[in-house]
Design an enzyme around this catalytic site. Structure first.
Site, PDB file in Angstrom:
ATOM      1  N   SER A 256       0.732  -1.104  -0.054  1.00 55.12           N
ATOM      2  CA  SER A 256      -0.073   0.147  -0.019  1.00 55.12           C
ATOM      3  C   SER A 256       0.861   1.242   0.053  1.00 55.12           C
ATOM      4  CB  SER A 256      -0.830  -0.069   1.141  1.00 55.12           C
ATOM      5  OG  SER A 256      -0.970   1.095   1.674  1.00 55.12           O
ATOM      6  N   LYS A 257       0.190   2.322  -0.439  1.00 55.56           N
ATOM      7  CA  LYS A 257       1.020   3.468  -0.574  1.00 55.56           C
ATOM      8  C   LYS A 257       0.801   4.519   1.013  1.00 55.56           C
ATOM      9  CE  LYS A 257       2.581   4.431  -4.873  1.00 55.56           C
ATOM     10  NZ  LYS A 257       4.150   4.204  -4.869  1.00 55.56           N
ATOM     11  N   ARG A 258      -0.154   3.863   1.340  1.00 57.98           N
ATOM     12  CA  ARG A 258      -0.640   4.670   2.672  1.00 57.98           C
ATOM     13  C   ARG A 258      -0.662   3.576   3.679  1.00 57.98           C
ATOM     14  NH1 ARG A 258      -3.221   7.185  -0.573  1.00 57.98           N
ATOM     15  NH2 ARG A 258      -2.624   9.129  -1.077  1.00 57.98           N
TER      16      ARG A 258
END
Ligand code: GLU
Length: 496
Positions: A256-258
């Site tokens: 995930s990017k976050r």
């Protein structure tokens, strides 16, 4: 012909906090530069003003420094090819875009945004891929003059060949070919005078004499466009190496990017600063990230920076996606923690202890380090293991004091005797305490484990704690005696 000296760049866009995926790219660039004796360049690609995030640049620089990925040219250090921040190079991109227009390799497009939006909607309805329909590709001088007279600000687009194919060689994946008909006439310069990523990236890679471009494989679709741009300018492209995807720990989907939740509801860290704050060591992080798509050899998991530099080759990078295993990272961090000299661990622990309100001098930090070194996998875990030693008071269920095979009376007597023995010790150090208390256990007819168990609960408030004598030393004689007395009182008050 001799090869030019290697020049690699890490070219992040400051659109968010520094992500471990970006750190892996930067690390590979750095390793390759150091391995070849070349230069590692940091270039900030901040021309998409709508996505610019304040603070991102500072976070990036701090993250690179934490991982000790020093750059030879770039922000703060300067260099002969600067400026290294693209928003400070705008006139350059405008000049190069205009050069292409003058050559006929690019053209001005006056289509209003509403037309482009409508076009995209129609394409979507027809199930066609989005793309510019080249309405302005062959405008007459007259049409151009009309637009200019109306004050319409154009964008500049590349005149992409409408037939043939474009091929590039990827050092990791081999040849990649696309049909030119699948590419539209991409925008190079926006109407606000800012370049797109494609233009700025190619112009800078050329002007900065970059020899190798390594980046995540999500950029593969951009590369044929870049090749066409190099051709339009009449420049030689650099070599390309697209790094494999990083997958989430389950192996399903991209990392995930976050900050995200794992299947068990646990939190996945993904930003470099999060790992730092969670108590990961930069040396462990370095080792772990290096293994996300590359390996030193068939078997070695733990290696030094020097070993990685000596062995690193782009050709050894795998095509297969790499799974980001938090379990492996934790294990590795524990290995690195145990390798530290206790003095160094003490120093690294201090800020983490302070975060939990445990502010200690170097000598006390060293005692803590010795107690926890074998027991923690992150620096942040130390505080919870030793907080009993710094609390004004501890609370626990008095029943915990009573060990297997002992009565309440036995326990009271044992604690009282321990208190006297410890009060009389000439020196309150681990060795003296151990000798005295072992003798006492024998004299009382108890197993050492029984006596130690009762003392452990009385002094730490828990049945499981770091080694007993080190814990007692950390608590200090006065407070140990007070806690023993308090335990005796609790037992008196306890119904039989
Ligand atoms: N600015 C791009 C990024 O944010 C750079 C991609 C590249 O290395 O060309 O990743």
């Amino acid at each position: 012909m001799s090869q030019p000296a290697v020049r690699v760049r890490y070219a992040p866009s400051p659109t968010g906090l520094f992500h471990v995926g970006g750190a892996r790219t930067a690390l590979y660039d750095w390793l390759f530069a150091r391995h070849t004796g070349g230069k590692f360049i940091l270039r900030i690609e901040d021309t998409d003003r709508s996505r610019y995030r304040p603070g991102a640049l500072e976070d990036l620089l701090a993250g690179l420094r934490w991982l000790q990925l020093d750059w030879d040219e770039g922000p703060e250090v300067g260099g002969p090819y600067g400026p290294y921040i693209q928003s400070e190079r705008l006139p350059l991109y405008q000049e190069f875009a205009n050069r292409l227009v003058a050559k006929g390799a690019a053209y001005r497009c006056y289509c209003p945004p509403e037309r482009l939006i409508a076009l995209r909607e129609q394409q979507a309805l027809r199930g066609e891929p989005p793309g510019y329909d080249r309405a302005c590709r062959d405008l007459t001088q007259r049409q151009i003059a009309d637009y200019e007279a109306k004050g319409v600000t154009p964008v500049i687009r590349l005149r992409v060949p409408t037939e043939g194919t474009t091929t590039f060689h990827d050092l990791i994946r081999g040849d990649i070919t696309v049909d030119n008909r699948s590419l539209d006439d991409l925008v190079l310069l926006k109407s606000d005078g800012y370049p797109t990523y494609h233009l700025a990236n190619v112009v800078d890679d050329h002007l900065m004499e970059i020899t190798h471009v390594t980046r995540g494989d999500e950029w593969i679709p951009s590369t044929p466009r870049h090749i066409l741009l190099y051709q339009a300018f009449g420049w030689d492209p650099p070599q390309f190496a697209h790094l494999p995807l990083i997958l989430s720990p389950t192996g399903k989907g991209k990392l995930s990017k976050r900050k995200a939740k794992g299947p068990g509801g646990e939190e996945y860290l993904v930003m470099v600063h999060e790992f730092r704050e969670a108590g990961y060591l930069p040396e462990a992080m370095f080792n772990f990230l290096a293994l996300l798509g590359w390996s030193l050899d068939e078997t070695t998991e733990i290696f030094t920076r020097e070993q990685a530099v000596a062995a690193f080759e782009l050709e050894r990078i795998s095509k297969a996606p790499a799974v980001f295993s938090y379990d492996k990272l934790k294990w590795m961090n524990g290995v690195y923690i145990r390798q530290l000299a206790p003095e160094v661990l003490a120093e690294r622990l201090q800020p983490f202890l302070a975060r939990s309100g445990i502010v200690v001098d170097q000598e006390t930090a060293l005692k803590v380090a010795r107690l926890v070194q074998e027991r923690i996998t992150t620096l942040a875990e130390a505080a919870a293991l030793v907080d009993f030693a710094f609390a004004d008071s501890i609370s626990y269920d008095p029943a915990l004091l009573i060990q297997k095979g002992m009565s309440r009376q036995d326990t009271m007597r044992a604690l009282e005797a321990s208190r006297h023995a410890l009060a009389e010790l000439p020196a309150f150090d681990e060795a003296s305490m151990e000798t005295a208390l072992r003798q006492l256990a024998q004299a009382l007819g108890l197993k050492a484990g029984q006596l130690f168990g009762a003392i452990r609960v009385a002094v730490t408030g828990r049945a499981v704690a770091p080694p007993l004598f080190g814990s007692l030393e950390l608590v200090g004689r006065e407070r140990v005696l007070a806690r023993l007395r308090r335990a005796e009182e609790l037992l008196v008050a306890e119904p039989a």
